[in-house]
Design an enzyme around this catalytic site. Sequence first.
Site, PDB file in Angstrom:
ATOM      1  N   LYS A   9     -65.384  -1.665  25.726  1.00  0.00           N
ATOM      2  CA  LYS A   9     -66.010  -1.637  24.401  1.00  0.00           C
ATOM      3  C   LYS A   9     -66.749  -2.950  24.098  1.00  0.00           C
ATOM      4  O   LYS A   9     -66.554  -3.954  24.790  1.00  0.00           O
ATOM      5  CB  LYS A   9     -64.928  -1.330  23.352  1.00  0.00           C
ATOM      6  CG  LYS A   9     -64.309   0.069  23.532  1.00  0.00           C
ATOM      7  CD  LYS A   9     -63.297   0.377  22.431  1.00  0.00           C
ATOM      8  CE  LYS A   9     -62.690   1.762  22.601  1.00  0.00           C
ATOM      9  NZ  LYS A   9     -61.718   2.087  21.524  1.00  0.00           N
ATOM     10  N   TYR A  49     -67.059  10.453  19.817  1.00  0.00           N
ATOM     11  CA  TYR A  49     -65.837  10.429  19.004  1.00  0.00           C
ATOM     12  C   TYR A  49     -65.759  11.608  18.026  1.00  0.00           C
ATOM     13  O   TYR A  49     -65.094  11.503  16.989  1.00  0.00           O
ATOM     14  CB  TYR A  49     -65.727   9.101  18.256  1.00  0.00           C
ATOM     15  CG  TYR A  49     -65.163   7.976  19.115  1.00  0.00           C
ATOM     16  CD1 TYR A  49     -63.908   8.086  19.732  1.00  0.00           C
ATOM     17  CD2 TYR A  49     -65.872   6.788  19.303  1.00  0.00           C
ATOM     18  CE1 TYR A  49     -63.389   7.065  20.518  1.00  0.00           C
ATOM     19  CE2 TYR A  49     -65.342   5.753  20.084  1.00  0.00           C
ATOM     20  CZ  TYR A  49     -64.106   5.905  20.682  1.00  0.00           C
ATOM     21  OH  TYR A  49     -63.575   4.897  21.456  1.00  0.00           O
ATOM     22  N   PHE A  57     -61.315   6.170   9.535  1.00  0.00           N
ATOM     23  CA  PHE A  57     -61.885   5.050  10.292  1.00  0.00           C
ATOM     24  C   PHE A  57     -63.137   5.438  11.084  1.00  0.00           C
ATOM     25  O   PHE A  57     -63.694   4.604  11.803  1.00  0.00           O
ATOM     26  CB  PHE A  57     -60.821   4.449  11.230  1.00  0.00           C
ATOM     27  CG  PHE A  57     -60.231   5.437  12.212  1.00  0.00           C
ATOM     28  CD1 PHE A  57     -60.878   5.752  13.396  1.00  0.00           C
ATOM     29  CD2 PHE A  57     -59.013   6.060  11.949  1.00  0.00           C
ATOM     30  CE1 PHE A  57     -60.342   6.648  14.313  1.00  0.00           C
ATOM     31  CE2 PHE A  57     -58.454   6.966  12.855  1.00  0.00           C
ATOM     32  CZ  PHE A  57     -59.129   7.258  14.034  1.00  0.00           C
ATOM     33  N   THR A  91     -52.822   2.801  22.149  1.00  0.00           N
ATOM     34  CA  THR A  91     -54.039   2.620  21.338  1.00  0.00           C
ATOM     35  C   THR A  91     -54.021   1.301  20.564  1.00  0.00           C
ATOM     36  O   THR A  91     -55.039   0.610  20.490  1.00  0.00           O
ATOM     37  CB  THR A  91     -54.176   3.798  20.343  1.00  0.00           C
ATOM     38  OG1 THR A  91     -54.095   5.014  21.090  1.00  0.00           O
ATOM     39  CG2 THR A  91     -55.501   3.753  19.619  1.00  0.00           C
ATOM     40  N   ARG A 102     -54.936  -3.284  27.215  1.00  0.00           N
ATOM     41  CA  ARG A 102     -54.904  -3.551  25.776  1.00  0.00           C
ATOM     42  C   ARG A 102     -53.800  -4.546  25.418  1.00  0.00           C
ATOM     43  O   ARG A 102     -53.962  -5.397  24.549  1.00  0.00           O
ATOM     44  CB  ARG A 102     -54.729  -2.245  24.996  1.00  0.00           C
ATOM     45  CG  ARG A 102     -56.005  -1.395  24.986  1.00  0.00           C
ATOM     46  CD  ARG A 102     -55.729  -0.001  24.481  1.00  0.00           C
ATOM     47  NE  ARG A 102     -56.941   0.776  24.257  1.00  0.00           N
ATOM     48  CZ  ARG A 102     -56.952   2.088  24.083  1.00  0.00           C
ATOM     49  NH1 ARG A 102     -55.817   2.783  24.107  1.00  0.00           N
ATOM     50  NH2 ARG A 102     -58.095   2.723  23.887  1.00  0.00           N
ATOM     51  N   ASN A 112     -59.942  -2.704  20.461  1.00  0.00           N
ATOM     52  CA  ASN A 112     -58.946  -2.453  21.515  1.00  0.00           C
ATOM     53  C   ASN A 112     -59.504  -2.341  22.926  1.00  0.00           C
ATOM     54  O   ASN A 112     -58.970  -1.645  23.777  1.00  0.00           O
ATOM     55  CB  ASN A 112     -58.033  -1.280  21.142  1.00  0.00           C
ATOM     56  CG  ASN A 112     -58.750   0.044  21.098  1.00  0.00           C
ATOM     57  OD1 ASN A 112     -59.970   0.094  21.260  1.00  0.00           O
ATOM     58  ND2 ASN A 112     -58.001   1.123  20.899  1.00  0.00           N
ATOM     59  N   HIS A 115     -61.946   2.196  26.290  1.00  0.00           N
ATOM     60  CA  HIS A 115     -61.682   3.613  26.045  1.00  0.00           C
ATOM     61  C   HIS A 115     -61.427   4.301  27.384  1.00  0.00           C
ATOM     62  O   HIS A 115     -62.097   3.998  28.368  1.00  0.00           O
ATOM     63  CB  HIS A 115     -62.886   4.287  25.378  1.00  0.00           C
ATOM     64  CG  HIS A 115     -62.897   5.773  25.561  1.00  0.00           C
ATOM     65  ND1 HIS A 115     -62.145   6.611  24.763  1.00  0.00           N
ATOM     66  CD2 HIS A 115     -63.499   6.578  26.476  1.00  0.00           C
ATOM     67  CE1 HIS A 115     -62.324   7.867  25.175  1.00  0.00           C
ATOM     68  NE2 HIS A 115     -63.139   7.861  26.209  1.00  0.00           N
ATOM     69  N   GLU A 126     -67.172  13.804  28.433  1.00  0.00           N
ATOM     70  CA  GLU A 126     -67.666  12.447  28.173  1.00  0.00           C
ATOM     71  C   GLU A 126     -68.573  11.956  29.303  1.00  0.00           C
ATOM     72  O   GLU A 126     -69.590  11.294  29.041  1.00  0.00           O
ATOM     73  CB  GLU A 126     -66.469  11.504  27.953  1.00  0.00           C
ATOM     74  CG  GLU A 126     -65.737  11.836  26.651  1.00  0.00           C
ATOM     75  CD  GLU A 126     -64.370  11.188  26.499  1.00  0.00           C
ATOM     76  OE1 GLU A 126     -63.994  10.340  27.348  1.00  0.00           O
ATOM     77  OE2 GLU A 126     -63.658  11.526  25.526  1.00  0.00           O
TER      78      GLU A 126
HETATM   79  P1  GTP Z   1     -59.912   5.783  22.862  1.00  0.00           P
HETATM   80  O1  GTP Z   1     -59.651   5.601  24.320  1.00  0.00           O
HETATM   81  O2  GTP Z   1     -60.872   4.733  22.285  1.00  0.00           O
HETATM   82  O3  GTP Z   1     -60.294   7.196  22.505  1.00  0.00           O
HETATM   83  O4  GTP Z   1     -58.515   5.424  22.187  1.00  0.00           O
HETATM   84  P2  GTP Z   1     -57.226   6.332  22.145  1.00  0.00           P
HETATM   85  O5  GTP Z   1     -57.454   7.636  22.838  1.00  0.00           O
HETATM   86  O6  GTP Z   1     -56.098   5.481  22.611  1.00  0.00           O
HETATM   87  O7  GTP Z   1     -57.091   6.543  20.586  1.00  0.00           O
HETATM   88  P3  GTP Z   1     -57.774   7.655  19.667  1.00  0.00           P
HETATM   89  O8  GTP Z   1     -58.657   8.552  20.454  1.00  0.00           O
HETATM   90  O9  GTP Z   1     -56.708   8.230  18.826  1.00  0.00           O
HETATM   91  O10 GTP Z   1     -58.672   6.760  18.708  1.00  0.00           O
HETATM   92  C1  GTP Z   1     -59.991   6.394  19.070  1.00  0.00           C
HETATM   93  C2  GTP Z   1     -60.264   4.961  18.666  1.00  0.00           C
HETATM   94  O11 GTP Z   1     -60.330   4.895  17.241  1.00  0.00           O
HETATM   95  C3  GTP Z   1     -59.172   3.966  19.055  1.00  0.00           C
HETATM   96  O12 GTP Z   1     -59.374   3.440  20.318  1.00  0.00           O
HETATM   97  C4  GTP Z   1     -59.294   2.911  17.996  1.00  0.00           C
HETATM   98  O13 GTP Z   1     -60.291   1.951  18.359  1.00  0.00           O
HETATM   99  C5  GTP Z   1     -59.786   3.673  16.796  1.00  0.00           C
HETATM  100  N1  GTP Z   1     -58.693   3.987  15.890  1.00  0.00           N
HETATM  101  C6  GTP Z   1     -57.695   4.890  16.059  1.00  0.00           C
HETATM  102  N2  GTP Z   1     -56.878   4.938  15.010  1.00  0.00           N
HETATM  103  C7  GTP Z   1     -57.375   4.025  14.149  1.00  0.00           C
HETATM  104  C8  GTP Z   1     -56.975   3.587  12.852  1.00  0.00           C
HETATM  105  O14 GTP Z   1     -55.977   4.041  12.280  1.00  0.00           O
HETATM  106  N3  GTP Z   1     -57.766   2.638  12.260  1.00  0.00           N
HETATM  107  C9  GTP Z   1     -58.858   2.098  12.877  1.00  0.00           C
HETATM  108  N4  GTP Z   1     -59.586   1.165  12.259  1.00  0.00           N
HETATM  109  N5  GTP Z   1     -59.257   2.487  14.086  1.00  0.00           N
HETATM  110  C10 GTP Z   1     -58.526   3.434  14.704  1.00  0.00           C
HETATM  111 MG    MG Z   2     -59.105   8.905  22.456  1.00  0.00          MG
END
Ligand code: GTP
Ligand code: MG
Length: 150
Positions: A9, A49, A57, A91, A102, A112, A115, A126
């Site tokens: 990212k 996304y 968010f 996450t 992470r 973080n 992805h 994707e």
């Molecule tokens: P990705 O690999 O980025 O998809 O992360 P993930 O699969 O571990 O998490 P998820 O798909 O649930 O969320 C996508 C992204 O949204 C995360 O990587 C975070 O950067 C962001 N995100 C998730 N939950 C929150 C939240 O509660 N607040 C904020 N600000 N960002 C969030």
């Molecule tokens: Mg995800």
Amino acid sequence: MERTFLMIKPDAVQRNLIGQVVSRLEQKGLKLVAAKLYQANEDLAKEHYAEHVEKPFFNKLVSFITSGPVFAMVVEGNNVVEVTRTIVGETNPAKAAPGTIRGDYGIDLGRNIIHGSDSNESAEREIGLWFDKSELNNYKLNNENWVYEK
Ligand code: GTP
Ligand code: MG
């Protein structure tokens, strides 16, 4: 062998962590099939996304992902989605175990580092969003028999 989509990212690109993150994937034994530094536009970020469109968010996430170039990758390996989710870590970087990407490089949920696709279906979707077929390299790593039993 399966493929997955990984994206370093904008936070990690700005922090000069591309090399260290890619190095971890290489050390694991995974095969890089495609890679590029690429700044996504809003449409691509929203599509990527899409599952989070209703989340509070979402807008912040889209503006963060489009704020600078990401390092987009396609990586191949046996069971690659599970393997990469494990080395990426939870996450929330504050909770992610040390030794994970992470856990070692991040603190905030909204910064973080990386992805990784969460299923084979998401991976194929994707990869199709971020890469043209002509960008995917088809080749064999000659150490494969030393990474996999069969
Ligand atoms: P990705 O690999 O980025 O998809 O992360 P993930 O699969 O571990 O998490 P998820 O798909 O649930 O969320 C996508 C992204 O949204 C995360 O990587 C975070 O950067 C962001 N995100 C998730 N939950 C929150 C939240 O509660 N607040 C904020 N600000 N960002 C969030
Ligand atoms: Mg995800």
